[in-house]
Design an enzyme around this catalytic site. Structure first.
Site, PDB file in Angstrom:
ATOM      1  N   THR A 172       0.822  -1.218   0.000  1.00  0.00           N
ATOM      2  CA  THR A 172       0.000   0.000   0.000  1.00  0.00           C
ATOM      3  C   THR A 172       0.854   1.265   0.000  1.00  0.00           C
ATOM      4  OG1 THR A 172      -0.230  -0.066   2.420  1.00  0.00           O
ATOM      5  CG2 THR A 172      -1.952  -1.134   1.112  1.00  0.00           C
ATOM      6  N   ASP A 173       2.139   1.141   0.356  1.00  0.00           N
ATOM      7  CA  ASP A 173       3.043   2.291   0.249  1.00  0.00           C
ATOM      8  C   ASP A 173       3.236   2.713  -1.204  1.00  0.00           C
ATOM      9  OD1 ASP A 173       3.339   2.213   2.951  1.00  0.00           O
ATOM     10  OD2 ASP A 173       5.500   2.013   2.965  1.00  0.00           O
ATOM     11  N   THR A 174       2.866   1.849  -2.139  1.00  0.00           N
ATOM     12  CA  THR A 174       2.969   2.216  -3.552  1.00  0.00           C
ATOM     13  C   THR A 174       1.648   2.752  -4.105  1.00  0.00           C
ATOM     14  OG1 THR A 174       2.356   0.028  -4.451  1.00  0.00           O
ATOM     15  CG2 THR A 174       4.646   0.367  -3.819  1.00  0.00           C
TER      16      THR A 174
END
Length: 794
Positions: free
Chosen positions: A563-565
């Site tokens: 989810t950091d992307t």
């Protein structure tokens, strides 16, 4: 959708019969326009729909009238329908010289791969993402819910706003070329350029996190499923009383190891009395007797986040989402009402504060008469004049940004501003260093504060100020930073910045027009706001772990902090909109972005499907629900694979031709998708016999030449030699102060007439402190020396 949610008037141009997007699954029961596409419903809210036939003179003329009054035109390819209609960028700019045209394609608008047939599976392979996902004894896998076009579409919103800022610096329109492949490469995180940095590629290994020299388990069993989160001593220490209470460990076991520096030794690869495997065996045996709910709740009480791997059915009832009033009601064309992902960010004031569903989902051409009447009554806009001298040179030149964030989402958002000209000061410390500075890949596999390209990729073009924020005199510096900054970004656990004296109220007092960004796992409010964690925690909660891997095995999860992307694409677009809003009004803004809430937009069709149908979507390896064959197949070479996606009957016939029309493929049963899906295992066996005789590049050339989407499952070492990336100058080699000349991954888009990308390498920790303190913040040499002597400035 992103631009519409931020307040733009978005007009969906549909041909007679409606957009092809209305024929993309999953589907609910038919509505008045035919099959009810839940994908269309998820991503076309807040838009007006008009019907135009661009094959006619009248349709093209009306379209150009719309272009004259528009800021953006968004399209996709190949094929590029506007170009086929004679409405290429040059023609559009004749109508509107300041137009920003954004085109999304699989590999880029031009270059050696520009016209290759593509599918979600083949682009995921070519991007590098698939090489990192799955179990080592099986083929690489993608996320089962298609993600490629969702990443590319969200990044296109960022690209559009960057293009608009560029247009304002020059007065001239731009063509923005978004590559889905490049967008997906950024999901590789630290693996993007790993081979060039450390000398070898990362490899898929189930749910193990490859950090430093160790592989750390992320997924752990529970009585009723699985939970996600690494357990090293930092976490185990907090769990010891609970585990001793349950008889899972005792003092004798604990006494075998020197725990004080265990995590430090773990990342350096030093010897252990209790290695990470034994530690996790103990943890797993203990957790297997507890429910997911118990593990999650008790863990949070102890300060440990072990996130339940949730299904979509579970996440739509997740208390944190309900408490933040996240879901928004959407009425489908067939009359069914569903709860859809809502605001991807919560904004404090002005034009960015909104409840998202301002318009119901439009039927085909619903607003044609309304829009045509507006055009008829609108005075024709005069041709806008270009400014002869571009000033400033870069879109965000003059913008000042204080970046207090760390790890992924905040730094990546700040990187966008820095790469395009903003002065971004990264405030950091060795007393609480960014976790990415202590994780690989390290240059030449030698660790050090300044040798991690995990940190480097996310922090290009910034300056570094080394400041101990917990020092009693830190306020003497942070007050100056807040007075200086136009934008502040932070990603601490909610409440931390207020205790440090750098919260929104502090910043607003120093600069009433400040734009302040807070991003964390679950948002600034709600019962779980205090939950600390990383992208793999959010990916587990949001359903991505449940949807990655093989149906007969436990979830392996997407690569690392997935989810950091996703979250930076939504946060960056929101921040750019806030900056433009401030430019026009002078108003500041407070932005609260929950990484989980933003990420759920990439599962929006599946969230609607759970509510609108009786179907339940789960992980399926690389297979599609409605097409076959699809998979990753072995090739000549060690662990080499080709992804092949047959999406229709014509492509199946083409595949038979490439294979030489063997007898096994001639069954009448295989002439339909349903027949091929039923015989998928047998087809895979025979297809793999053919691929084993070819290198991935040779197989890809034959298949794509016949019109079949296919892609080499590339690693970072392959990406550095990818001819399409060479054409796009994707990798930028910059001279780093300690690592020397190293490659940095470029942007996912190109802007015409503008050679952009990382402008400078990532900074050395504290390497710019003196220049920042005396130059930007106005301290004199004596003040700086005093702060350094007192170790405020490290």
């Amino acid at each position: 959708m992103v631009l519409a949610d931020l307040g733009a008037d978005v007009i969906r141009i549909e041909p007679p019969g409606g957009s092809e997007a209305r024929r993309v699954g999953p589907f609910a029961d038919d509505g008045p326009d035919g099959p009810c596409s839940l994908s269309f419903a998820a991503y076309n809210r807040n838009k007006r729909s008009i019907q135009l036939d661009l094959a006619t003179d009248g349709g093209r003329a009306t379209f150009l009238d719309l272009v004259r009054g528009s800021d953006f035109v968004l399209d996709s390819g190949p094929p590029a329908l506007l170009d086929e209609a004679g409405l290429n960028h040059e023609v559009l700019c004749e109508a509107n010289p300041q137009l920003v045209q954004v085109r999304v394609t699989p590999y880029g608008n031009d270059g050696p791969h520009a016209d290759l047939p593509a599918a979600d599976l083949s682009v995921a392979a070519m991007s590098g993402q698939m090489s990192l996902q799955g179990d080592s004894d099986r083929p690489p896998v993608r996320v089962s819910a298609p993600q490629v076009w969702r990443h590319a579409g969200a990044e296109a919103a960022v690209a559009a706003l960057v293009g608009h800022a560029r247009m304002r610096t020059t007065g001239e329109g731009v063509f923005v070329d978004v590559s889905a492949q490049a967008a997906m490469t950024w999901t590789m995180l630290q693996a993007m350029t790993a081979a060039a940095i450390q000398g070898y590629d990362y490899v898929r290994d189930g749910s193990l996190a490859q950090i430093g020299r160790r592989r750390i388990p992320i997924v752990h069993p529970a009585k009723d499923g699985h939970v996600a989160g690494p357990v090293i001593w930092q976490q185990l220490e907090k769990m010891v009383p609970w585990m001793k209470e349950e008889g899972a460990i005792d003092d004798a076991w604990l006494a075998r190891e020197q725990w004080e520096d265990y995590d430090f030794r773990l990342f350096r690869g030093d010897g252990f009395a209790i290695d990470i495997d034994e530690l996790n065996d103990k943890v797993d045996a203990f957790l297997a007797g507890q429910t997911k709910e118990t593990i999650f709740a008790r863990g949070l009480e102890l300060g440990v986040t072990l996130a339940p791997i949730m299904s979509i059915e579970e996440l739509v009832k997740f208390p944190q989402l309900l408490a933040r009033d996240y879901f928004q009601e959407v009425k489908l064309p067939n009359g069914v009402s569903c709860q859809a992902p809502g605001a991807f960010a919560k904004c404090s004031s002005g034009g960015l504060r909104h409840r998202l569903v301002r318009r119901t989902l439009a039927s085909i051409g619903e607003h044609t008469a309304e829009v045509l009447e507006e055009l008829a009554n609108q005075p024709r806009q005069p041709t806008r004049q270009s400014r002869p001298t571009p000033t400033p040179a870069l879109p965000f030149e003059g913008l000042k940004v204080a970046d207090f964030s760390w790890v992924g989402v905040g730094p990546m958002t700040g990187k966008c501003l820095a790469d395009h000209g903003a002065d971004v000061i990264r405030i950091e410390s060795t007393t609480r260093a960014d976790a990415l500075r202590t994780a690989g890949p390290y240059k030449d596999n030698i660790d050090g504060w300044n040798r991690s390209q995990f940190f480097g990729e996310f922090n290009t073009s910034k300056r570094s100020l080394k400041l101990d924020l917990r020092h009693e005199r830190a306020g003497e510096v942070t007050k100056k930073v807040l007075e200086w900054a136009d934008v502040v970004i932070e990603s601490f656990t909610p409440g931390t910045v207020n205790r440090l004296g750098i919260g929104y109220e502090d910043a607003k007092k120093a600069n009433p027009g400040v734009i302040f960004v807070s991003t964390c796992l679950a948002g600034q409010t709600g019962p779980l706001a205090h939950m600390a964690g990383y992208g793999y925690h959010a990916a587990a909660l949001a359903g991505f772990y449940r949807l990655t891997g093989w149906p007969d095995r436990a979830s392996c999860g997407p690569w690392n902090a997935y989810t950091d992307t996703i979250a930076p694409r939504f946060l960056t677009a929101t921040l750019l909109a806030a900056i433009d809003h401030h430019r026009r009004t002078g108003d500041g803004q407070y932005i609260d972005l929950s990484q989980m809430e933003a990420a759920l937009h990439f599962l929006a069709p599946e969230i609607l499907e759970v509510q609108a149908t009786d179907r339940r979507f789960t992980r399926s390896g690389n297979r599609s629900r409605d097409a076959a064959p699809q998979g990753a197949y072995p090739c000549v070479g060690e662990d080499e694979w080709i992804a092949i996606a047959v999406e229709n009957d014509a492509q199946w016939r083409a595949l038979r031709g490439v294979l030489g029309d063997p007898g096994w493929a001639r069954s009448e049963k295989y002439n339909t998708a349903a027949g091929r899906i039923e015989a998928h295992d047998l087809i895979d066996e025979n297809l793999a016999d053919w691929t084993r005789e070819h290198t991935p590049t040779n197989a890809m050339a034959q298949l794509t030449g016949a019109g079949i989407p296919a892609g080499h499952v590339q690693r970072s070492s392959d990406l550095l030699e990818d001819p399409q990336y060479e054409h796009r100058a994707f990798h930028r080699f910059l001279e780093h102060g300690e690592m020397g000349l190293v490659p940095y991954s470029g942007h996912q888009y190109r802007v015409s007439g503008y050679d952009h990308g990382p402008r400078a390498p990532a900074p050395l920790i504290g390497g710019d402190s003196f220049e920042i303190l005396t130059g930007s913040l106005g301290l004199d040499d004596e003040q700086v020396a005093d702060l350094m002597a007192d170790q405020v400035i490290e």
